[in-house]
Scaffold this active site. Structure first.
Site, PDB file in Angstrom:
ATOM      1  N   CYS A   1     -17.446 -16.575 -10.708  1.00 26.92           N
ATOM      2  CA  CYS A   1     -16.739 -17.833 -10.943  1.00 26.92           C
ATOM      3  C   CYS A   1     -17.489 -19.006 -10.302  1.00 26.92           C
ATOM      4  O   CYS A   1     -18.454 -19.505 -10.867  1.00 26.92           O
ATOM      5  CB  CYS A   1     -15.305 -17.734 -10.421  1.00 26.92           C
TER       6      CYS A   1
ATOM      7  N   LYS B   1      11.295   0.670  20.631  1.00 26.32           N
ATOM      8  CA  LYS B   1      12.423  -0.253  20.711  1.00 26.32           C
ATOM      9  C   LYS B   1      12.362  -1.334  19.634  1.00 26.32           C
ATOM     10  O   LYS B   1      13.383  -1.673  19.025  1.00 26.32           O
ATOM     11  CB  LYS B   1      12.453  -0.903  22.103  1.00 26.32           C
TER      12      LYS B   1
ATOM     13  N   HIS C   1     -13.563 -13.146 -13.115  1.00 26.58           N
ATOM     14  CA  HIS C   1     -13.364 -12.465 -11.833  1.00 26.58           C
ATOM     15  C   HIS C   1     -13.328 -10.961 -12.103  1.00 26.58           C
ATOM     16  O   HIS C   1     -12.254 -10.358 -12.208  1.00 26.58           O
ATOM     17  CB  HIS C   1     -12.050 -12.921 -11.177  1.00 26.58           C
TER      18      HIS C   1
ATOM     19  N   GLU D   1      14.684 -16.224   4.253  1.00 29.48           N
ATOM     20  CA  GLU D   1      14.447 -16.321   2.809  1.00 29.48           C
ATOM     21  C   GLU D   1      14.620 -14.985   2.090  1.00 29.48           C
ATOM     22  O   GLU D   1      14.699 -14.940   0.863  1.00 29.48           O
ATOM     23  CB  GLU D   1      13.052 -16.879   2.534  1.00 29.48           C
TER      24      GLU D   1
ATOM     25  N   ASP E   1      -0.760  -8.042  -3.300  1.00 27.91           N
ATOM     26  CA  ASP E   1      -0.210  -6.692  -3.433  1.00 27.91           C
ATOM     27  C   ASP E   1      -0.170  -6.242  -4.887  1.00 27.91           C
ATOM     28  O   ASP E   1      -0.192  -5.041  -5.166  1.00 27.91           O
ATOM     29  CB  ASP E   1       1.201  -6.623  -2.839  1.00 27.91           C
TER      30      ASP E   1
ATOM     31  N   GLU F   1     -13.816  -8.468 -10.269  1.00 29.84           N
ATOM     32  CA  GLU F   1     -13.208  -7.656  -9.210  1.00 29.84           C
ATOM     33  C   GLU F   1     -11.747  -7.348  -9.489  1.00 29.84           C
ATOM     34  O   GLU F   1     -11.211  -6.350  -8.991  1.00 29.84           O
ATOM     35  CB  GLU F   1     -13.358  -8.351  -7.855  1.00 29.84           C
TER      36      GLU F   1
ATOM     37  N   ILE G   1       0.846  -1.202   0.000  1.00 31.88           N
ATOM     38  CA  ILE G   1       0.000   0.000   0.000  1.00 31.88           C
ATOM     39  C   ILE G   1       0.876   1.245   0.000  1.00 31.88           C
ATOM     40  O   ILE G   1       0.637   2.195  -0.761  1.00 31.88           O
ATOM     41  CB  ILE G   1      -0.936  -0.019   1.218  1.00 31.88           C
TER      42      ILE G   1
END
Length: 603
Positions: free
Chosen positions: A417, A220, A546, A180, A101, A548, A49
């Site tokens: 769907c 902290k 889909h 990772e 994202d 959206e 975001i």
């Protein structure tokens, strides 16, 4: 030695050099700048975001931007990830199944992204191993450094070439300190050294905790997290502090002291009512100016374009804040406890609510234990219903109960769907008299498999590629509700992620019962959109796609627009009698308008 000479001297790996920096054709060092966003303290802070909002602000100033998300997991894509663990799977037009994202980037930037904008460790390691098998490393032992980090750098530079971007925004998933992610962090550290001064801006997004028992903000955890970043060789240029309330000056001073970041570059990024408010928040805080100065891009800014874009966006935000009349949309599913599972649906409804001047409130309905005798109580407060995508048998019969109730009680309905498929099953059972109708996904031996895997998909099942993924064209039947919603377009493009279809053997019988297939695949007997005529039901629509995934703040998706418009008519029938817009008149243009062009005719 300047950056270009340095890069040309280290583009190969052999016994004579320890450098390895493969350079894509056409790459010009120094032309593209990079903003890298790291997370500390915990995941889920909103790196995507923040990054997409900052990218939008720079885009509005006339700069070309391109985002990329780097994920640490070993999956080749996000297609098999459980929504409970990782949120929704977002599908790009080219079929890449990726992190949610990427949806945030597409909506914020109004861009259609591709697999070039997404990478996982699985992809990176695959690239390295394929090269190793081909002998591309000149007999060298293949190592994390420089070979795997070299592939990461190559991926970023490839995106720069393909996108012609002034600025590439790099979001590293997870947090600093995750095992990772270590090689991603090392890769951007190396790349910043290779590209030279003023080429990289490092942003640390951190979290300021405020324990209720203490009643004050504590820094902290943020200090320790930023310390991990410093230990990795990354000196952040900017620190963005996530918190529930505005971050105090005292806390920002502490972070500045412990991180060597000037106070004017330590910003508060506290909670706000919508992610679409954040671009304005960034500009008010001055983060955009700081980035432009760090990257020496101030001279590329188009102030006229920036002012115009900011005004358009402010109007959208003003409409969002002014939309206070409630309309309740029920979302039925089995992932309702994790809202990120339906992130794109939530955003699409927000876009449409803002467009129509209402606040869309969501009622989450878990269908796992729902039955016909309880469905009326579960749906008593809703003005519209969505049955979203999904897989598997759990909760399916409860969804079918919701669909029947919506059809028989004329509650506006949108099936997406799986919701499209189950609505066909419900219609076949209760209208067409095919009592044993079902999907072979739910009952492989059912008597009437109105939903099934088509023969051409079964042929490639052994290859693991029988999922229809990505963008597909849909032919729209003239003079239908869908045709009106798409403003008379004969063909539209939407995104898909499914295996099962309406079995062509049952199409004639379903149509004889009154179901209208208003959207079809151009070259195959594949039904893409259905509807009931509006003299039968105010809004009963389903799509195998889909929708959206393609809704944007300034270009709301037409099928969602129609649903919200119909829900408003149900919520406020006295206004509908007064002559406000009909649902079929509330559609958006199917062609892609400019980012500031309004859509639809309102309610």
């Amino acid at each position: 030695m300047d950056a270009e000479k340095l890069l040309s001297s280290i583009s190969k790996s052999s016994d004579e050099t320890e450098f390895y920096t493969p350079m894509p054709a056409g790459y010009r060092p120094g032309k593209t700048k990079y903003v890298v966003v790291f997370g500390t303290v915990m995941s889920g802070l909103g790196k995507g975001i923040f990054s997409s909002s900052l990218a939008k602000v720079l885009q509005d100033k006339g700069l070309t931007v391109a985002p990329i998300k780097l994920e640490g997991y070993l999956n080749l894509d996000s297609g098999t990830l459980n929504p409970f663990r990782h949120g929704e799977v977002f599908v790009l037009d080219d079929g890449m199944e990726c992190d949610m994202d990427l949806g945030t980037y597409e909506r914020m930037l109004d861009q259609d992204l591709s697999r070039c904008n997404f990478a996982t460790s699985g992809q990176m390691y695959t690239r390295v191993l394929e090269k190793e098998r081909k002998g591309s490393y000149l007999g060298r032992d293949v190592q994390m450094i420089p070979h795997v980090t070299g592939e990461v750098k190559s991926k970023l530079r490839e995106l720069a070439v393909i996108s012609h971007a002034d600025v590439v925004f790099v979001e590293i998933g997870g947090t600093v300190g995750d095992v990772e992610n270590a090689y991603y962090i090392e890769a951007v550290r190396e790349m910043a050294f290779e590209e030279g001064p003023d080429s990289f801006c490092f942003v640390s997004l951190t979290y300021i905790i405020e324990p209720p028992s203490l009643g004050e903000q504590k820094s902290k955890a943020a200090q320790l997290g930023i310390g991990r970043l410093l230990a990795s060789g990354i000196q952040p240029h900017i620190i963005a502090c996530r918190a529930q309330a505005p971050v105090s000056r005292k806390v920002r001073e502490k972070l500045a002291l412990y991180s060597n970041v000037p106070m004017e570059c330590v910003f508060s990024m506290h909670d706000c009512p919508s992610i679409y408010v954040i671009p304005e928040m960034l500009q008010e805080a001055g983060i955009d100016k700081a980035v432009l100065e760090i990257l020496k891009l101030t001279d590329r800014v188009d102030e006229v374009a920036a002012a115009r874009a900011r005004q358009v966006w402010r109007r959208y935000i003003e409409r969002f804040h002014a939309a206070t009349r409630p309309v309740v949309i029920g979302i039925t599913g089995k992932y309702t406890s994790v809202r990120d599972s339906y992130a794109s649906i939530i955003k699409a409804l927000e876009h449409c609510g803002t467009h129509h001047g209402v606040r869309v409130d969501l009622e989450w309905i878990d269908t796992t234990e729902l039955t016909d005798d309880r469905v009326g109580e579960a749906l008593r407060n809703v003005h519209g219903i969505i049955v979203p995508g999904g897989f598997g048998a759990r909760g399916a019969e409860g969804k079918i109960s919701c669909i029947r109730y919506a059809r028989e009680n004329k509650i506006p309905y949108l099936g997406i769907c799986y919701g499209f498929q189950l609505a066909v099953v419900e219609f076949a059972r209760n209208v067409c008299g095919l009592t044993d109708a079902n999907s072979t996904e739910l009952d492989p031996d059912c008597k009437h498999p109105v939903i099934d895997i088509l023969p051409e998909q079964k042929q490639i099942e052994g290859l693991g590629g029988n999922m229809r993924l990505g963008g597909r064209d849909i032919q729209i039947k003239p003079h239908t509700l869908a045709w009106r919603l798409f403003n008379g377009a004969s063909e539209v493009r939407m995104r898909f992620r499914h295996r099962y279809e309406v079995d062509p053997r049952y199409i004639e019988q379903l149509e004889a019962g009154g179901l209208v297939f208003s959207g079809r695949a151009p070259d195959y007997p594949i039904m893409q959109i259905f509807e009931l005529p509006q003299d039968v039901h105010p809004y009963f629509v389903g799509t195998q796609a889909h929708p959206e995934l393609i809704s944007r703040p300034l270009r709301p998706e037409p099928l969602f627009l129609g649903l919200v418009a119909a829900a408003i008519r149900r919520a406020y029938p006295q206004e509908a009698e007064g002559g406000s817009a009909k649902p079929a008149e509330a559609g958006a243009t199917a062609a892609k308008p400019g980012p500031s062009q309004p859509v639809g005719s309102g309610t």
